[in-house]
Design an enzyme around this catalytic site. Structure first.
Site, PDB file in Angstrom:
ATOM      1  N   LYS A  83       0.852  -1.192   0.000  1.00  0.00           N
ATOM      2  CA  LYS A  83       0.000   0.000   0.000  1.00  0.00           C
ATOM      3  C   LYS A  83       0.890   1.246   0.000  1.00  0.00           C
ATOM      4  O   LYS A  83       1.815   1.348   0.825  1.00  0.00           O
ATOM      5  CB  LYS A  83      -0.849  -0.045   1.279  1.00  0.00           C
TER       6      LYS A  83
HETATM    7  O1  G3P Z   1      -9.124   1.793   4.876  1.00  0.00           O
HETATM    8  C1  G3P Z   1      -9.073   3.121   5.332  1.00  0.00           C
HETATM    9  C2  G3P Z   1      -9.662   3.224   6.659  1.00  0.00           C
HETATM   10  O2  G3P Z   1      -8.871   2.566   7.609  1.00  0.00           O
HETATM   11  C3  G3P Z   1      -9.956   4.595   7.096  1.00  0.00           C
HETATM   12  O3  G3P Z   1     -11.098   4.514   7.849  1.00  0.00           O
HETATM   13  O4  G3P Z   1     -12.763   5.275   9.441  1.00  0.00           O
HETATM   14  O5  G3P Z   1     -10.334   5.825   9.785  1.00  0.00           O
HETATM   15  O6  G3P Z   1     -11.648   6.926   7.992  1.00  0.00           O
HETATM   16  P1  G3P Z   1     -11.485   5.708   8.832  1.00  0.00           P
END
Ligand code: G3P
Length: 219
Positions: A83
Site C-alpha cells: 500500500k
Molecule cells: O481503509 C481506510 C480506513 O482505515 C480509514 O477509515 O474510518 O479511519 O476513515 P477511517
C-alpha cells in the site's frame, strides 16, 4: 463485490473468516499501532488466515524508501499487496511495483483526478476514503461513482476499493456504484446482518414450531 476487513486484529479476522465473508484484509499504520505487535509477524499471521489480498502499507514517503520497504513487505507472503500513499513518489513507486509484478493498493484517494493517476500507474486497487470525505461535507459515494465510471470509460483494470466505510449504507451505496471491493471494520460487517423483521420473524417461526411438538432430527 468483494469484502475486505479493515483491521489488523486477529480475533476480528478469525470471526469474519469463520462467516466465510472475508475476501481480503486492509491494514494501515494506525490500525497496526492499535495492536502493539510486531508488524512483519502480524502481516504474515493475517496472510495465513486469509486467502486473498492483504494490504501492508509503506511508511517511507520518498521513492527509494518506498521501493525498499515495498520489497520487504512483498517478500513476507504472496498475499501481500503493497500500500502506498497517493503522492507523486507513491505513484512513481506504484508504476515500478506494477512493472515488477507486485500488487499495489494506492491509498488516501480523495479525488477522481488522483484516481486517474493511480490507474495510469498500474495500481491493482485504488482506495477512495468515503467516510473521511463525508466528514468534511463532501460526498464520498459520489467519488466512488465517478471513479467507477472513469475506469469503465478507458477499460482500466485497477479495482475500486471503497474504504473508510463507516456504516451499512456506505457498503450498499458503494456496491450500487459498482465498487469492486468494500473494506470495512468488523462492526460494519456485523451491522450488515441486522434487520428487526428477521429477528421478529424467526421468533414467531420458532414459537409456532414449538407448538407442533415435532422434531426435525427424529430420535
Ligand atoms: O481503509 C481506510 C480506513 O482505515 C480509514 O477509515 O474510518 O479511519 O476513515 P477511517
Amino acid at each position: 463485490m468483494k469484502f475486505f476487513l479493515d483491521t489488523a486484529n486477529i480475533d476480528e479476522i478469525k470471526q469474519g473468516v469463520g462467516w466465510g465473508l472475508v475476501d481480503g484484509v486492509t491494514t494501515n499504520p494506525s490500525l497496526v499501532a492499535k495492536e502493539g505487535v510486531d508488524f512483519h509477524a502480524r502481516i504474515k499471521e493475517i496472510c495465513v488466515l486469509v486467502n486473498g489480498s492483504v494490504s501492508a502499507e509503506v511508511t517511507a514517503t520518498d521513492y527509494d524508501g518506498m521501493i525498499k520497504e515495498g520489497h520487504v513487505l512483498a517478500k513476507l507472503h504472496p498475499n501481500v499487496t503493497v500500500k502506498v500513499p497517493l503522492i507523486p513518489d507513491g505513484i512513481r513507486a506504484c508504476r515500478t511495483f506494477s512493472q515488477e509484478g507486485i500488487k499495489v493498493n494506492v491509498t488516501l484517494c480523495f479525488s477522481s483526478s488522483q484516481a486517474l493517476l493511480a490507474a495510469k500507474a498500474g495500481a491493482t486497487y485504488i482506495s477512495p476514503f468515503v467516510g473521511r470525505l463525508d466528514d468534511v461535507s463532501q460526498d464520498g459515494i459520489q467519488l466512488v461513482k465517478e471513479i467507477v465510471q472513469i475506469y469503465k470509460n478507458y477499460n482500466f483494470t485497477t479495482q475500486v476499493l471503497a474504504a473508510s466505510l463507516r456504516h451499512p449504507m456506505h457498503v450498499v451505496q458503494s456496491a450500487l456504484a459498482g465498487a469492486h471491493v468494500g473494506t470495512m471494520p468488523i462492526g460494519v460487517l456485523k451491522m450488515l446482518f441486522n434487520h428487526p423483521l428477521t429477528d421478529i420473524g424467526l421468533k414467531k417461526f420458532l414459537a409456532d414450531w414449538e407448538k407442533t411438538k415435532e422434531q426435525i432430527q427424529k430420535k
